[in-house]
Design a protein around this motif. Structure first.
Motif, PDB file in Angstrom:
ATOM      1  N   TYR A  14       0.770  -1.170   0.131  1.00  8.66           N
ATOM      2  CA  TYR A  14       0.066   0.052  -0.014  1.00  8.66           C
ATOM      3  C   TYR A  14       0.888   1.274   0.144  1.00  8.66           C
ATOM      4  CZ  TYR A  14      -4.974  -1.688   0.767  1.00  8.66           C
ATOM      5  OH  TYR A  14      -6.103  -1.966   0.640  1.00  8.66           O
ATOM      6  N   GLU A  48      -2.491   9.391  -8.820  1.00  4.44           N
ATOM      7  CA  GLU A  48      -3.594   8.689  -8.812  1.00  4.44           C
ATOM      8  C   GLU A  48      -3.594   7.332  -8.731  1.00  4.44           C
ATOM      9  OE1 GLU A  48      -5.113   9.823 -12.774  1.00  4.44           O
ATOM     10  OE2 GLU A  48      -3.691   8.480 -13.677  1.00  4.44           O
ATOM     11  N   TYR A  49      -4.907   7.038  -8.336  1.00  5.22           N
ATOM     12  CA  TYR A  49      -5.170   5.672  -7.772  1.00  5.22           C
ATOM     13  C   TYR A  49      -5.447   4.682  -9.123  1.00  5.22           C
ATOM     14  CZ  TYR A  49      -6.933   1.223  -5.945  1.00  5.22           C
ATOM     15  OH  TYR A  49      -7.276  -0.061  -5.672  1.00  5.22           O
ATOM     16  N   ASN A  50      -4.919   3.634  -8.999  1.00  5.97           N
ATOM     17  CA  ASN A  50      -5.070   2.511  -9.996  1.00  5.97           C
ATOM     18  C   ASN A  50      -4.624   1.085  -9.355  1.00  5.97           C
ATOM     19  OD1 ASN A  50      -2.499   2.064 -11.005  1.00  5.97           O
ATOM     20  ND2 ASN A  50      -3.044   3.976 -11.799  1.00  5.97           N
ATOM     21  N   LEU A 110      -3.267  13.713  -4.861  1.00  2.00           N
ATOM     22  CA  LEU A 110      -4.172  12.785  -4.080  1.00  2.00           C
ATOM     23  C   LEU A 110      -4.965  13.358  -3.230  1.00  2.00           C
ATOM     24  CD1 LEU A 110      -1.148  10.240  -3.711  1.00  2.00           C
ATOM     25  CD2 LEU A 110      -3.113   9.626  -5.139  1.00  2.00           C
ATOM     26  N   HIS A 116      -8.978  12.792  -3.025  1.00  2.00           N
ATOM     27  CA  HIS A 116      -9.634  11.918  -2.054  1.00  2.00           C
ATOM     28  C   HIS A 116      -9.937  12.824  -1.016  1.00  2.00           C
ATOM     29  CE1 HIS A 116      -8.732   8.444  -4.412  1.00  2.00           C
ATOM     30  NE2 HIS A 116      -7.577   8.925  -4.557  1.00  2.00           N
ATOM     31  N   ALA A 159      -1.767   6.298  -2.412  1.00  2.00           N
ATOM     32  CA  ALA A 159      -2.665   6.325  -3.324  1.00  2.00           C
ATOM     33  C   ALA A 159      -3.601   5.351  -2.762  1.00  2.00           C
ATOM     34  CB  ALA A 159      -2.258   6.121  -4.641  1.00  2.00           C
ATOM     35  N   ASP A 160      -3.300   4.158  -2.584  1.00  2.00           N
ATOM     36  CA  ASP A 160      -4.073   2.962  -1.894  1.00  2.00           C
ATOM     37  C   ASP A 160      -4.823   3.296  -0.632  1.00  2.00           C
ATOM     38  OD1 ASP A 160      -3.183   0.564  -3.793  1.00  2.00           O
ATOM     39  OD2 ASP A 160      -1.460   1.087  -3.034  1.00  2.00           O
ATOM     40  N   HIS A 173      -7.504   6.000  -1.315  1.00  2.00           N
ATOM     41  CA  HIS A 173      -8.782   5.542  -1.934  1.00  2.00           C
ATOM     42  C   HIS A 173      -9.585   4.616  -1.110  1.00  2.00           C
ATOM     43  CE1 HIS A 173     -10.620   3.511  -5.130  1.00  2.00           C
ATOM     44  NE2 HIS A 173     -10.500   2.449  -4.818  1.00  2.00           N
TER      45      HIS A 173
END
Length: 316
Positions: free
Chosen positions: A127, A163-165, A240, A244, A130-131, A134
């Motif tokens: 993690y 960014e999250y992915n 981020l 979020h 971003a993780d 999210h």
């Protein structure tokens, strides 16, 4: 000649079977919990799994893990409410705690020092920020009920993206072929003790030898690249947070200030982000705070982390 080859094949198979049984009987290698991506796009462990984590070629570290109903290694289920006081620990493998029995985790140590407080551990190996953000944004209703949220942060590897992915490299470990290979405990054991490191390094050297020699950077060039990298990471941090959100009244970062660039620490202070620095407490320890073979916190280190979180929580 044919009989000789036949005997060699038979004996080889028998020896491999004997070694496989030996590894299984003495539990010399770790169990692999299954991971998945839930309906909210959050990567975590499949709920209700139990097993043992093993590190070292002679079981130097042997600990039990328990994946709860929410998908994280924890001794308790997550049931926040307005009537209770809760602390959430969010982070990578250091928070996940596979290196210590789940019933002696950092969260449990905190609970032992703060009577009546429940600690929820949202730890998952790999993690990054971003993780973490999210996860919090996708389960906003749950986190809104939690009074105090601690996010583990390592500047050098937790801010590499803005960014999250879903990280496909991690999910690739759940393909049928990888799952099948993990069932061969002897193979897992050999991998864990580094039996395949030398061949991999040889291949890597051969491949690198084919590449053209790169220009050796001067000290000034290295410093300039480092500044550019730090600036980029701060831009990722800002992206981020903007995407979020971040509740500065309840959220606090857990970090090692000695390993964090001053530029970023000044940024956090200048923009009202709170953080817990555990570097001094770790340095003052008269005994080692990490495991000798992979540098995760040992029991002493986890006690120190629990203490600094408790101290900060009381001030909060």
């Amino acid at each position: 000649m044919k009989k000789l080859i036949f005997k060699i094949c038979i004996y080889t198979i028998l020896i491999l079977l004997a070694l496989e049984i030996w590894v299984r009987v003495f539990h010399l290698t770790k169990d692999y919990p299954v991971r998945y991506v839930d309906e909210y796009g959050v990567e975590k462990w499949v709920p209700n799994q139990n097993g043992y984590s093993v590190t070292g070629n002679r079981r130097q570290n042997f600990s039990e893990y328990h994946i709860n109903k929410f998908g994280y290694n924890s001794y308790r289920e997550f049931n926040p409410s307005k009537d209770k006081v809760e602390i959430a620990l969010v982070g990578d493998s250091f928070i996940e705690g596979f290196h210590q029995n789940y019933y002696h985790s950092i969260g449990k140590k905190i609970e032992n020092k703060l009577k009546g407080v429940e600690v929820y551990e949202y730890g998952y190996a790999g993690y990054d920020l971003a993780d973490q953000l999210h996860l919090i944004s996708q389960y906003k209703k749950q986190f809104d009920l939690i009074d105090y949220v601690v996010l583990g942060l390592k500047f050098e590897n937790d801010l590499t993206r803005g960014e999250y992915n879903v990280v496909q490299e991690r999910m690739a470990l759940e393909t049928p072929i990888y799952k099948a290979l993990r069932q061969i405990k002897l193979l897992v054991y050999l991998q864990n003790i580094g039996a395949f490191d030398a061949p991999r390094e040889l291949v890597s050297k051969l491949l690198s030898a084919k590449k053209s020699h790169q220009h050796t950077l001067t000290k000034e060039e290295e410093e300039e690249l480092q500044k550019e990298l730090e600036t980029k990471y701060i831009e990722n941090f800002e992206s981020l947070i903007k995407t979020h959100g971040f509740d500065k009244t309840r959220f606090v970062f857990l970090l090692d200030a000695e390993k964090t660039p001053g530029l970023f620490l000044n940024y956090l202070n200048g923009h009202g982000f709170k953080f817990i620095d555990f570097s001094q407490a770790m340095n003052e320890s008269k005994t080692p705070t990490t495991l000798i073979y992979d540098k995760h916190w040992n029991n002493r280190g986890r006690n120190i982390i629990a203490d600094v979180i408790v101290e900060n929580f009381k001030k909060h």
